[in-house]
Design a protein around this motif. Structure first.
Motif, mmCIF file in Angstrom:
data_model
loop_
_atom_site.group_PDB
_atom_site.id
_atom_site.type_symbol
_atom_site.label_atom_id
_atom_site.label_comp_id
_atom_site.label_asym_id
_atom_site.label_seq_id
_atom_site.Cartn_x
_atom_site.Cartn_y
_atom_site.Cartn_z
ATOM 1 N N UNK A 1 -10.504 -4.083 11.414
ATOM 2 C CA UNK A 1 -10.746 -3.195 10.282
ATOM 3 C C UNK A 1 -10.520 -3.907 8.964
ATOM 4 N N UNK A 2 -9.429 -4.680 8.890
ATOM 5 C CA UNK A 2 -9.126 -5.441 7.681
ATOM 6 C C UNK A 2 -10.207 -6.502 7.444
ATOM 7 N N UNK B 1 -13.310 -6.534 8.423
ATOM 8 C CA UNK B 1 -14.576 -5.904 8.011
ATOM 9 C C UNK B 1 -14.529 -5.492 6.544
ATOM 10 N N UNK B 2 -13.432 -4.819 6.150
ATOM 11 C CA UNK B 2 -13.330 -4.317 4.774
ATOM 12 C C UNK B 2 -13.296 -5.473 3.772
ATOM 13 N N UNK B 3 -12.534 -6.509 4.092
ATOM 14 C CA UNK B 3 -12.399 -7.642 3.161
ATOM 15 C C UNK B 3 -13.701 -8.439 3.105
ATOM 16 N N UNK C 1 -6.303 -11.077 10.609
ATOM 17 C CA UNK C 1 -5.748 -9.733 10.768
ATOM 18 C C UNK C 1 -6.588 -8.886 11.687
ATOM 19 N N UNK D 1 0.810 -1.219 0.000
ATOM 20 C CA UNK D 1 0.000 0.000 0.000
ATOM 21 C C UNK D 1 0.843 1.269 0.000
ATOM 22 N N UNK E 1 -4.926 -1.466 -2.195
ATOM 23 C CA UNK E 1 -5.624 -2.418 -1.328
ATOM 24 C C UNK E 1 -5.687 -3.780 -2.017
ATOM 25 N N UNK E 2 -5.970 -4.831 -1.239
ATOM 26 C CA UNK E 2 -6.072 -6.168 -1.838
ATOM 27 C C UNK E 2 -7.420 -6.376 -2.530
ATOM 28 N N UNK E 3 -8.443 -5.647 -2.084
ATOM 29 C CA UNK E 3 -9.804 -5.943 -2.548
ATOM 30 C C UNK E 3 -9.999 -5.879 -4.074
#
Lengths: 150, 367
Positions: B342-343, B345-347, B339, B304, B318-320
């Protein structure tokens, strides 16, 4: 100064090597009640309350928490990032529950000042008006918080 | 005069001694709760001394319920269902239990004091948890703040675990730290070598255990661990797999990949590893070797914050956004994430948007 059993317990939990490596008092010779009282007074002179400070800190932590461990920009002034590691820390005031090992790092780009706080800092300011003793690694100076956060 | 002083001192000492003796007798008489029975799952019955916590009483019988705070009532990990006995719910427990758990008679084993017979229900997997004595066989620096620690098991000298599970490591006192603490870390080695295991441990500022590991732990030192714990492991299906991890979240995924390699599991798998800069990448070549040894595996590190001078040729951001290329049939894809909350939730949000069912997304969250 004579302490109640609860105060004795809190003082003991604030020492280095009990809940955290360096404790919560740093090299501050004052009792935690004195630290709290003086910081409350400082904030009152600046026209802020610990609750207002905590609310502002929580705002930044919440915004950065869901951002996939990335730095975010807020209001074109602040750069904020929250790093989380495994585990939780208890409150030295014996408040039930545990607080995430999360550290929020905020830079006010207008001032060029960076500050950091943990989830436990946030809780202790909000619930106990405790900003930690001088010399503690996570001590937050009330004047600096008012200057940087508002 | 001297005789008088000596006489007074003797009398005073005798009185103090008498009081001390009385206290010891009173303690024996009044804090002796007697023996009580713990019925576990209706299948097993233990007789234990009363007055201790349920957590410690079970631990004394080599039954180790997970606890990250060592029984201080702060982590909320030692939950178990109590169907009879246990006394009233304590104020220290309530904040750590959900409404559903309270309704289901879930309690914190560290807060329940044994003052009567008790019936409890715990997962059968807990019976596999042991306390291990081990020596430090290897310490490897993976990055500036991350080490791999290999433990040679001594007593018992073998362990059986599922790849993805975690252990609890007990610290020793060190300068500035008088007491022991217990902390949880995912096992990063595969289950094939039952005499050894590896943990990946990142240094946390002000962290009691990670400071001990990074600054004080020595090769050949004897330490204690308990485990294995946790329900983060590869499900036995034929679905495609997406792994996502960052930082020390690599540990359980490494363990799962080593297990897949040993078992020859041919499932299509893609591993996205998120890091800030090249300084935070580690075990890259080792991860890439799985692309040769596994039937259909890709390792995708994503940076990142790579600086131009790092000359990073791989994926950035980002990975998404890269998920879509790895998902061929979302309904037949499982995801394993490790992880920060936050990670996770986002993923999770992104994977659901890509059509992967929420009940096929498994995670080991740090928070």
């Amino acid at each position: 100064m004579k302490e109640t059993p609860l105060e004795l317990k809190i003082s003991r939990r604030m020492q280095a090597g009990v809940l955290t490596l360096s404790g919560f008092l740093g090299d501050d010779p004052r009792h935690f009640h004195e630290i709290i009282a003086e910081d409350e007074q400082t904030l009152a002179q600046l026209g802020k309350t610990p609750e207002e400070i905590a609310q502002r800190m929580q705002y930044f932590t919440d915004l950065s928490f869901d951002s996939f461990e990335e730095e975010i920009s807020v209001d074109d002034i602040y750069r904020v990032e929250t790093d989380v590691v495994r585990g939780k820390l208890p409150c030295p005031f014996s408040h039930p529950g545990g607080y995430r090992k999360a550290v929020t790092v905020l830079t006010n780009t207008n001032l060029g000042i960076t500050i950091r706080w943990s989830s436990l800092n946030l809780h202790m300011i909000q619930a106990h008006h405790f900003f930690e003793g001088k010399g503690s690694p996570f001590r937050l100076e009330p004047e600096l918080l008012v200057k940087v956060l508002f | 005069m001297l005789n008088l002083i000596l006489k007074d001192v003797t009398v005073l000492t005798a009185i103090c001694g008498g009081f001390a003796l009385l206290l010891v007798i009173a303690q024996k008489l009044f804090s002796n709760y007697g023996d009580f029975k713990i019925d576990i799952n209706g299948k097993r019955e233990l007789t234990v001394k009363g007055g201790n916590s349920l957590l410690n009483s079970l631990g004394d019988q080599q039954i180790f319920i997970p606890s990250a705070c060592g029984g201080r009532g702060s982590c909320g990990a030692c939950k178990c269902k109590i169907t009879e006995g246990g006394g009233p719910l304590l104020p220290t427990e309530k904040p750590l239990l959900s409404k559903a758990e309270l309704a289901d008679n879930i309690r914190l084993a560290c807060q329940v004091k044994l003052k009567s017979d008790i019936r409890i229900q715990i997962p059968e997997s807990i019976f596999n948890i042991r306390k291990f004595k081990a020596t430090i066989a290897e310490i490897v620096d993976y990055t500036y703040d991350t080490k791999g620690i290999t433990f040679q098991l001594l007593e018992p000298d073998t362990i059986s675990f599922k790849a993805g599970q975690y252990m609890q490591l007990e610290t020793k006192p060190y300068p500035g730290m008088k007491q022991k603490v217990v902390r949880a870390y995912s096992i990063s080695s595969g289950p094939k070598d039952e005499h050894k295991l590896q943990l990946i441990i990142r240094l946390v500022p002000e962290g009691i255990c990670t400071t001990w590991v990074h600054k004080h732990l020595q090769l050949n030192e004897e330490v204690f661990l308990t485990g294995p714990y946790g329900d983060f492991f590869l499900r036995d299906t034929e679905a495609d797999i997406i792994f996502v991890a960052g930082g020390s979240g690599k540990a359980p995924i490494k363990s799962i990949l080593e297990d897949m390699e040993v078992k020859g599991i041919p499932r299509k798998a893609t591993y996205f590893f998120g890091a800030r800069t090249t300084k935070d990448l580690y075990l890259t070549e080792y991860m890439q070797h799985f692309e040769q040894s596994l039937a259909d595996f890709s390792y995708v590190p994503v940076l990142s914050h790579s600086a131009p001078e790092e000359n990073w040729q791989g994926k950035t951001g980002f990975v998404m956004p890269y998920f879509k290329d790895a998902i061929r049939d979302p309904k037949n894809t499982e995801a394993y994430l490790c992880g920060s909350p936050g990670m996770i939730n986002a993923v999770t949000k992104s994977l659901i948007e890509h059509g992967i069912p929420a009940d096929k997304i498994y995670f080991d969250s740090f928070g």
